[in-house]
Design a protein around this motif. Structure first.
Motif, PDB file in Angstrom:
ATOM      1  N   GLY A 121      -4.058  -7.182  -7.694  1.00 46.17           N
ATOM      2  CA  GLY A 121      -4.032  -8.102  -8.595  1.00 46.17           C
ATOM      3  C   GLY A 121      -5.029  -9.524  -8.354  1.00 46.17           C
ATOM      4  O   GLY A 121      -5.198  -9.999  -9.523  1.00 46.17           O
ATOM      5  N   SER A 122      -5.459  -9.349  -7.287  1.00 45.18           N
ATOM      6  CA  SER A 122      -6.279 -10.628  -6.946  1.00 45.18           C
ATOM      7  C   SER A 122      -7.614 -10.683  -7.239  1.00 45.18           C
ATOM      8  O   SER A 122      -8.429  -9.301  -7.079  1.00 45.18           O
ATOM      9  CB  SER A 122      -5.973 -10.988  -5.533  1.00 45.18           C
ATOM     10  N   GLU A 123      -8.286 -11.685  -7.701  1.00 45.31           N
ATOM     11  CA  GLU A 123      -9.923 -11.817  -7.812  1.00 45.31           C
ATOM     12  C   GLU A 123     -10.545 -11.892  -6.623  1.00 45.31           C
ATOM     13  O   GLU A 123     -10.044 -11.997  -5.659  1.00 45.31           O
ATOM     14  CB  GLU A 123      -9.820 -12.893  -8.918  1.00 45.31           C
ATOM     15  N   GLY A 124     -11.629 -11.944  -6.715  1.00 45.61           N
ATOM     16  CA  GLY A 124     -12.460 -11.948  -5.367  1.00 45.61           C
ATOM     17  C   GLY A 124     -13.067 -10.909  -4.613  1.00 45.61           C
ATOM     18  O   GLY A 124     -12.706  -9.759  -5.218  1.00 45.61           O
ATOM     19  N   GLU A 125     -13.658 -11.050  -3.683  1.00 42.62           N
ATOM     20  CA  GLU A 125     -14.215 -10.024  -2.922  1.00 42.62           C
ATOM     21  C   GLU A 125     -13.366  -9.768  -1.841  1.00 42.62           C
ATOM     22  O   GLU A 125     -12.987 -10.760  -1.150  1.00 42.62           O
ATOM     23  CB  GLU A 125     -15.707 -10.462  -2.390  1.00 42.62           C
ATOM     24  N   ASP A 126     -13.028  -8.349  -1.417  1.00 43.36           N
ATOM     25  CA  ASP A 126     -12.186  -8.103  -0.300  1.00 43.36           C
ATOM     26  C   ASP A 126     -13.218  -8.100   0.808  1.00 43.36           C
ATOM     27  O   ASP A 126     -14.042  -7.187   1.075  1.00 43.36           O
ATOM     28  CB  ASP A 126     -11.723  -6.597  -0.362  1.00 43.36           C
ATOM     29  N   ARG A 127     -13.005  -8.813   1.988  1.00 41.89           N
ATOM     30  CA  ARG A 127     -13.713  -9.003   3.140  1.00 41.89           C
ATOM     31  C   ARG A 127     -12.644  -9.146   4.239  1.00 41.89           C
ATOM     32  O   ARG A 127     -13.142  -9.482   5.374  1.00 41.89           O
ATOM     33  CB  ARG A 127     -14.467 -10.515   3.235  1.00 41.89           C
ATOM     34  N   VAL A 128     -11.485  -8.563   4.284  1.00 41.25           N
ATOM     35  CA  VAL A 128     -10.660  -7.964   5.348  1.00 41.25           C
ATOM     36  C   VAL A 128     -10.488  -9.309   6.227  1.00 41.25           C
ATOM     37  O   VAL A 128     -11.115  -9.243   7.320  1.00 41.25           O
ATOM     38  CB  VAL A 128     -11.177  -6.945   5.807  1.00 41.25           C
ATOM     39  N   GLY A 210     -10.042   4.437  10.741  1.00 37.93           N
ATOM     40  CA  GLY A 210      -8.794   4.950  10.011  1.00 37.93           C
ATOM     41  C   GLY A 210      -8.258   3.940   9.156  1.00 37.93           C
ATOM     42  O   GLY A 210      -7.667   4.664   7.942  1.00 37.93           O
ATOM     43  N   TRP A 211      -7.885   2.681   9.523  1.00 36.19           N
ATOM     44  CA  TRP A 211      -7.067   1.758   8.629  1.00 36.19           C
ATOM     45  C   TRP A 211      -8.252   1.429   7.382  1.00 36.19           C
ATOM     46  O   TRP A 211      -7.681   1.326   6.278  1.00 36.19           O
ATOM     47  CB  TRP A 211      -6.961   0.480   9.517  1.00 36.19           C
ATOM     48  N   LEU A 212      -9.483   1.173   7.855  1.00 37.65           N
ATOM     49  CA  LEU A 212     -10.207   0.692   6.476  1.00 37.65           C
ATOM     50  C   LEU A 212     -10.384   1.879   5.471  1.00 37.65           C
ATOM     51  O   LEU A 212     -10.297   1.756   4.413  1.00 37.65           O
ATOM     52  CB  LEU A 212     -11.784   0.225   7.199  1.00 37.65           C
ATOM     53  N   THR A 213     -10.686   3.187   5.843  1.00 39.87           N
ATOM     54  CA  THR A 213     -10.652   4.266   5.010  1.00 39.87           C
ATOM     55  C   THR A 213      -9.399   4.243   4.080  1.00 39.87           C
ATOM     56  O   THR A 213      -9.422   4.613   2.853  1.00 39.87           O
ATOM     57  CB  THR A 213     -10.814   5.492   5.584  1.00 39.87           C
ATOM     58  N   LYS A 214      -7.976   4.512   4.814  1.00 39.38           N
ATOM     59  CA  LYS A 214      -6.889   4.460   4.397  1.00 39.38           C
ATOM     60  C   LYS A 214      -6.654   3.323   3.020  1.00 39.38           C
ATOM     61  O   LYS A 214      -6.023   3.727   2.152  1.00 39.38           O
ATOM     62  CB  LYS A 214      -5.686   4.308   5.462  1.00 39.38           C
ATOM     63  N   ASN A 215      -7.299   2.340   3.334  1.00 40.45           N
ATOM     64  CA  ASN A 215      -7.061   1.186   2.549  1.00 40.45           C
ATOM     65  C   ASN A 215      -8.422   0.599   1.798  1.00 40.45           C
ATOM     66  O   ASN A 215      -8.452  -0.373   0.964  1.00 40.45           O
ATOM     67  CB  ASN A 215      -6.668  -0.076   3.277  1.00 40.45           C
ATOM     68  N   ASN A 216      -9.245   1.775   1.570  1.00 38.61           N
ATOM     69  CA  ASN A 216     -10.239   1.687   0.550  1.00 38.61           C
ATOM     70  C   ASN A 216     -11.158   0.591   0.824  1.00 38.61           C
ATOM     71  O   ASN A 216     -11.498  -0.194  -0.023  1.00 38.61           O
ATOM     72  CB  ASN A 216      -9.728   1.775  -0.858  1.00 38.61           C
ATOM     73  N   SER A 217     -11.199   0.047   1.964  1.00 40.96           N
ATOM     74  CA  SER A 217     -12.144  -0.809   2.443  1.00 40.96           C
ATOM     75  C   SER A 217     -13.156  -0.245   3.453  1.00 40.96           C
ATOM     76  O   SER A 217     -13.816  -1.036   4.469  1.00 40.96           O
ATOM     77  CB  SER A 217     -11.391  -2.063   3.302  1.00 40.96           C
ATOM     78  N   MET A 220     -16.474  -2.274   4.656  1.00 39.22           N
ATOM     79  CA  MET A 220     -16.520  -3.151   6.022  1.00 39.22           C
ATOM     80  C   MET A 220     -16.948  -2.551   7.271  1.00 39.22           C
ATOM     81  O   MET A 220     -17.231  -3.070   8.501  1.00 39.22           O
ATOM     82  CB  MET A 220     -15.194  -3.832   6.169  1.00 39.22           C
ATOM     83  N   ILE A 221     -16.902  -1.089   7.260  1.00 41.95           N
ATOM     84  CA  ILE A 221     -17.154  -0.335   8.455  1.00 41.95           C
ATOM     85  C   ILE A 221     -18.519  -0.544   8.849  1.00 41.95           C
ATOM     86  O   ILE A 221     -18.633  -0.745  10.121  1.00 41.95           O
ATOM     87  CB  ILE A 221     -16.982   1.201   8.213  1.00 41.95           C
ATOM     88  N   PRO A 222     -19.765  -0.457   8.311  1.00 44.50           N
ATOM     89  CA  PRO A 222     -21.020  -0.976   8.731  1.00 44.50           C
ATOM     90  C   PRO A 222     -21.332  -2.258   9.142  1.00 44.50           C
ATOM     91  O   PRO A 222     -21.870  -2.643  10.072  1.00 44.50           O
ATOM     92  CB  PRO A 222     -22.105  -0.353   7.650  1.00 44.50           C
ATOM     93  N   ILE A 223     -20.337  -3.100   8.452  1.00 43.87           N
ATOM     94  CA  ILE A 223     -20.348  -4.644   8.729  1.00 43.87           C
ATOM     95  C   ILE A 223     -19.961  -4.681  10.263  1.00 43.87           C
ATOM     96  O   ILE A 223     -20.521  -5.566  11.149  1.00 43.87           O
ATOM     97  CB  ILE A 223     -19.489  -5.394   7.695  1.00 43.87           C
ATOM     98  N   LEU A 409      -3.083   3.248  16.444  1.00 39.65           N
ATOM     99  CA  LEU A 409      -2.574   2.930  15.004  1.00 39.65           C
ATOM    100  C   LEU A 409      -2.691   4.467  13.995  1.00 39.65           C
ATOM    101  O   LEU A 409      -1.751   4.822  13.532  1.00 39.65           O
ATOM    102  CB  LEU A 409      -3.481   1.929  14.545  1.00 39.65           C
ATOM    103  N   GLU A 410      -3.899   4.673  13.855  1.00 41.75           N
ATOM    104  CA  GLU A 410      -4.142   5.899  12.786  1.00 41.75           C
ATOM    105  C   GLU A 410      -4.094   7.253  13.378  1.00 41.75           C
ATOM    106  O   GLU A 410      -4.097   8.193  12.852  1.00 41.75           O
ATOM    107  CB  GLU A 410      -5.430   5.582  12.331  1.00 41.75           C
ATOM    108  N   ILE A 411      -3.884   7.217  14.780  1.00 36.61           N
ATOM    109  CA  ILE A 411      -3.688   8.684  15.444  1.00 36.61           C
ATOM    110  C   ILE A 411      -2.291   8.108  16.323  1.00 36.61           C
ATOM    111  O   ILE A 411      -1.976   7.397  16.580  1.00 36.61           O
ATOM    112  CB  ILE A 411      -4.747   8.964  16.241  1.00 36.61           C
ATOM    113  N   PRO A 412      -1.835   9.699  16.724  1.00 35.00           N
ATOM    114  CA  PRO A 412      -0.610   9.506  17.591  1.00 35.00           C
ATOM    115  C   PRO A 412      -0.704   8.867  18.662  1.00 35.00           C
ATOM    116  O   PRO A 412      -1.701   8.535  19.501  1.00 35.00           O
ATOM    117  CB  PRO A 412      -0.470  11.239  18.074  1.00 35.00           C
TER     118      PRO A 412
END
Length: 579
Positions: A121-128, A210-217, A220-223, A409-412
């Motif tokens: 619900g928040s405005e602005g750009e998602d920069r993690v 894994g985390w960025l993909t799961k959270n639609n971010s 940020m991976i190439p950054i 985190l995203e693997i066993p």
């Protein structure tokens, strides 16, 4: 009736904790939820109607650049004119913390749950997290000060939450908002570069992607990949650099197998010893044998610890912590030693010297660091080598040594048996004799390897394991170092092929007793994938196995692992090993 109320209080706080643990949308019922459901009296089997407990209001909180962040304000049914506030800032959907409103019937707090910038619900750009700290934009600071200025707030704001929510808390504390009073941070790092994205200079591929993909971010991976060194980009993520400015108490909770384990320890030590007035000396730390946000389970990885490892005490600790700092209650929250930690041991041995809780005035507690030297005969000895020796370390980039548990985190994650890796021809294995006496290690663990390579760069991955009498080789901790980062995280330099260099590989920390009948083992490889990305230099190698690295073991080049033992006075091999 009084005991029922107390049980209800504990139940509802448990629901709050599970809400914060299970913030990702669509999460299945987790161990916390099952545990607190088991505490519920029969009369609470039917859901309580939230509207009967208080009120909620959705607001848009303005930031300094005009962007508005969505928040929900939860108030109890009979609020006082002014009350302290507990703030939860999250990159996940704030509606997933709805159960927290149940707490408001039972405690004198207002809760504010907020979506991070660019999220839901928040405005602005998602920069993690880039806008949560002390940079040009300071969303944590602005939110805390906006809350403090509201007529229903008494000027005291506390923050709470694990993992990503803990990162947001640390970032906000680094901005030093005047009305922040206390924090409760669980399972979170202190450094965005070395403890999150690039451990030992090596990209933590599985965690970040894994985390960025799961959270639609994924934008940020190439950054992150564009900043493989510690440069100005990472300064805004470096909470540790703000320790001397941070001025509030915090209760830190972490786990030995958590992906941010060292960050929890560093945060406690940094604030406790370097913090500003209000922080220095006012921190508390609890560390158990847990993977990420998994303190309510006995099973961690492939081991099941005794029931005393389940941190049911956290609910009482949380209640007392906020009551002490936000309500001014004298409840003993700051009494006793500030550090409590779990010493792991043989998970199936009731007579183990481990699997117990200990306390300490400092972290780490007393220790004597003892070098265990690698030998050309695949041994580990407490006496340095007397003759020259070396072993080749093979490499096959097309078939990297796979990750088997660890601080993921995203693997066993957790303690996994490493025997399938040890049979590979591209790993080196070094093992002590069988232990005759218990060997406790508690503190920071580092390996010092003297190595040469045919390449201009390489990675050295080291695992420490506890070898059980039945042959299982259970992972304790591991680490990695990219050779070009041996002297600096900011200015990596290639190595000269064939030259011998000293490499210090940080395996982070642990606390464990290697019981009699067990053995200590070190595993060395050039890869640990996908926990860590492959060195780009490996592309120079054709498919197939190559003897890319030589590990040296001699009086001049004594490769070893440094174990923080709890032994006092001089030690020798006779102290632990059967002859």
């Amino acid at each position: 009736m009084q005991s029922f109320g107390k049980s209800l209080c504990y139940l509802m706080l448990g629901l709050l904790i599970l809400a914060l643990v299970g913030l990702t949308p669509g999460a299945e019922e987790d161990p916390v939820q099952r545990y607190f459901k088991s505490l519920a009296p029969a009369s609470l089997e039917q859901p309580i109607q939230p509207q009967a407990l208080g009120s909620e209001e959705n607001v848009m909180i303005p930031m300094r650049d005009g962007v508005r962040l969505a928040a929900t304000i939860y108030k109890p049914m009979f609020p006082k004119p002014q009350m302290p506030v507990i703030l939860v800032r999250s990159p996940y959907d704030r509606s997933s913390v709805d159960l927290t409103k149940y707490l408001l019937l039972l405690q004198d707090y207002i809760l504010v749950a907020q979506d991070a910038r660019g999220r839901f619900g928040s405005e602005g750009e998602d920069r993690v997290f880039q806008d949560d700290g002390w940079g040009e934009l300071q969303d944590g600071y602005d939110t805390i000060e906006w809350i403090a200025a509201q007529p229903w707030c008494n000027g005291k704001v506390g923050t709470w939450g694990p993992s990503a929510l803990g990162i947001a808390q640390g970032m906000a504390a680094g901005a030093v908002p005047p009305h922040l009073v206390c924090q409760l941070i669980t399972f979170a790092p202190a450094r965005g570069y070395g403890e999150t994205a690039y451990q030992g200079g090596v990209y933590r591929k599985a965690l970040i992607e894994g985390w960025l993909t799961k959270n639609n971010s994924t934008h940020m991976i190439p950054i992150y990949q564009a900043h493989p060194t510690f440069d100005s980009f990472w300064e805004i993520y470096d909470i540790a650099s703000r320790f001397p400015l941070i001025n509030v108490p915090c209760l830190f909770i972490g786990g030995w197998y958590d992906c941010f384990q060292q960050g929890t320890l560093d945060s406690f030590v940094g604030r406790q010893t370097l913090g500003a007035e209000g922080a220095k000396g006012n921190q508390r730390l609890v560390v158990g044998p847990w993977t990420h946000v998994n303190e309510f389970e006995a099973k961690q990885g492939e081991l099941t610890y005794p029931s005393n490892s389940i941190y049911t005490e956290e609910i009482f600790l949380t209640l007392d912590w906020f009551a002490y700092w936000l309500l001014g209650k004298s409840n003993g929250a700051m009494d006793g030693p500030p550090v409590k930690y779990y010493v792991m041991g043989d998970s199936g041995n009731a007579s183990t010297a481990g699997n117990i809780w200990k306390t300490s005035e400092t972290w780490p507690p007393f220790e004597q660091t003892v070098p265990f030297y690698l030998t050309p005969q695949a041994g580990l000895a407490t006496t340095p080598p007397s003759m020259d020796g070396s072993l080749p370390l093979l490499l096959d980039p097309q078939n990297p040594v796979p990750t088997q548990g660890g601080q993921n985190l995203e693997i066993p994650a957790g303690p996994f048996d490493q025997r399938t890796l040890e049979s590979r021809n591209d790993v080196l294995v070094f093992t002590t004799p069988v232990l005759e006496k218990p060997l406790e290690i508690t503190g920071r663990i580092k390996a010092v390897l003297y190595a040469s390579s045919i390449l201009p760069d390489t990675d050295l991955a080291v695992r420490l394991t506890d070898v059980y009498p039945d042959g299982r080789s259970m992972l304790v901790t591991d680490g990695i170092l990219r050779a070009s980062f041996r002297d600096s995280w900011s200015n990596p330099e290639p190595i000269t092929p064939g030259a011998i260099y000293r490499y210090e590989i940080d395996l982070w920390s642990s606390s464990i007793v290697f019981d009699p009948g067990h053995q200590v083992r070190v595993i060395v490889s050039n890869t640990n994938y996908p926990r860590f990305d492959l060195n780009p230099v490996y592309q120079q190698i054709d498919s197939g196995v190559t003897a890319a690295t030589q590990i040296h073991m001699s009086p001049v080049y004594p490769s070893h692992i440094l174990l923080p033992t709890q032994s006092e006075g001089p030690v020798s091999i006779e102290d632990w090993f059967m002859q």
